[in-house]
Write an enzyme that holds these catalytic residues in place. Structure first.
Site, mmCIF file in Angstrom:
data_model
loop_
_atom_site.group_PDB
_atom_site.id
_atom_site.type_symbol
_atom_site.label_atom_id
_atom_site.label_comp_id
_atom_site.label_asym_id
_atom_site.label_seq_id
_atom_site.Cartn_x
_atom_site.Cartn_y
_atom_site.Cartn_z
ATOM 1 N N LYS A 53 7.244 1.117 -2.867
ATOM 2 C CA LYS A 53 7.439 2.160 -1.844
ATOM 3 C C LYS A 53 8.159 3.367 -2.436
ATOM 4 C CE LYS A 53 7.304 -1.275 1.823
ATOM 5 N NZ LYS A 53 8.027 -2.246 2.653
ATOM 6 N N GLN A 97 13.826 -3.966 4.581
ATOM 7 C CA GLN A 97 12.811 -4.921 4.124
ATOM 8 C C GLN A 97 13.090 -6.312 4.694
ATOM 9 O OE1 GLN A 97 10.097 -3.988 2.402
ATOM 10 N NE2 GLN A 97 9.271 -6.049 2.309
ATOM 11 N N ASP A 120 8.492 1.661 10.156
ATOM 12 C CA ASP A 120 7.778 0.382 10.184
ATOM 13 C C ASP A 120 7.141 0.131 11.551
ATOM 14 O OD1 ASP A 120 7.701 -1.075 7.794
ATOM 15 O OD2 ASP A 120 9.789 -1.711 7.993
HETATM 16 N N1 GUN Z 1 8.165 -7.609 4.899
HETATM 17 C C1 GUN Z 1 6.841 -7.834 4.798
HETATM 18 N N2 GUN Z 1 6.149 -6.772 5.224
HETATM 19 C C2 GUN Z 1 7.048 -5.847 5.608
HETATM 20 C C3 GUN Z 1 6.943 -4.537 6.148
HETATM 21 O O1 GUN Z 1 5.871 -3.989 6.372
HETATM 22 N N3 GUN Z 1 8.119 -3.911 6.398
HETATM 23 C C4 GUN Z 1 9.321 -4.475 6.189
HETATM 24 N N4 GUN Z 1 10.412 -3.782 6.482
HETATM 25 N N5 GUN Z 1 9.454 -5.695 5.696
HETATM 26 C C5 GUN Z 1 8.328 -6.376 5.411
#
Ligand code: GUN
Length: 294
Positions: A53, A97, A120
């Site tokens: 990211k 995350q 998200d």
């Molecule tokens: N863990 C797995 N996929 C994601 C996601 O799209 N966002 C976040 N914050 N954590 C994750």
């Protein structure tokens, strides 16, 4: 033989479009969009996701910051960080995350995020707006799948769509989006899960199958109908004897499904890169929504 729904190519195109918009902002003397990520602990997959990211931000010209905490961080400390990110005018969007360590209440953390910065799309306010067809930030993976369908002009209206898995990140929002009014949408959706009996009875009648299960090679060619559109959200690390020690496997048995499907996403190179691109898109959208309200 199926046509490939190429998420890698489309994600590059979308990132190029975002980069152009960032260049326009710079030309107007405006600040660049900024995404922050909070990472707790040492989970290998989480670290890899967060690092990618940060890399994507550099690629499209966003600012980024990565805030790392050890596994032992307290909930209070994390809530303080979220409050600081909410208040920071330079941060347009941020993610925490998941998964988080067990001693931290995930709901409490998600609820603490300012919905306007929740790129998200996990906050209940954003999830509710999504279900009510209001303008909002959509969760990145479902947003990526909708974009993949849209940019490839895949018909969804009146189609039978079977979603496998009801997670809050993928399956459930996907089922809502596909049943919403408009395009892509207007589908007749069945949300299947671990208690669904005889799942192939559903998948065999589906025009569109979206699997978000995490069970490698689960969906076989004899479970789908001729001409179906197959979207594979599964990415499971399967141990092997390669240098890396693992490879990524989807939920779909690509070989047997490819022969019957009209469209199919590969793993890797399908939904995964689209998810990453849509997080960038959401950061730009959060930035734009803020500018409109300033
Ligand atoms: N863990 C797995 N996929 C994601 C996601 O799209 N966002 C976040 N914050 N954590 C994750």
């Amino acid at each position: 033989m199926a046509q490939i729904l190429n998420g890698l190519t489309l994600s590059r195109q979308i990132k190029a479009e975002i980069k152009e918009q960032v260049a326009l902002l710079a030309a107007e003397g405006k600040k660049k969009p900024h995404l922050a990520a909070v990472l707790v602990g040492e989970n290998g997959a989480s670290k890899a996701y967060v690092n990618s990211k940060v890399k994507d931000c550099a690629e499209v010209g966003f600012g980024s910051s990565l805030i790392k905490y050890p596994e032992t961080v307290s909930e209070e400390e994390l809530l303080k960080t979220i409050a600081a990110l909410n208040a920071d005018p330079d941060v347009d969007g941020f993610i925490v995350q998941l998964p988080l360590p067990r001693h931290i209440d995930q709901e409490k953390i998600i609820m603490a995020i300012d919905p306007a910065k929740d790129v998200d799309g996990f906050h209940p306010e954003n999830f509710g707006k999504m279900a009510l067809e209001m303008e909002t930030l959509l969760p990145a993976t479902p947003f990526g799948i909708m974009t993949l369908l849209e940019r490839n002009n895949i018909e969804t209206q009146g189609k039978n769509c079977v979603v496998i898995g009801r997670s809050r990140i993928v399956g459930r929002p996907m089922s809502i989006l596909m049943s919403r009014k408009g395009y892509p949408g207007n589908a007749t959706v069945t949300l299947t899960h671990s208690y669904t009996k005889d799942i192939e009875e559903y998948t065999q009648k589906a025009d569109i199958v979206i699997t978000a299960l995490g069970d490698p090679l689960f969906l076989k060619g004899d479970m789908i109908k001729e001409g179906a559109v197959i979207i594979d959200v599964g990415i499971t690390r399967v141990d092997d004897h390669s240098e890396k020690g693992y490879h990524l496997a989807g939920d779909v048995d690509f070989k047997s499904c490819e022969e019957k499907a009209s469209w199919i996403t590969p793993v890797p190179g399908g939904v995964g890169p689209m998810t990453r691109a849509m997080l960038m898109k959401n950061t730009l959208l959060a930035y734009e929504m803020k500018s409109r309200n300033d």
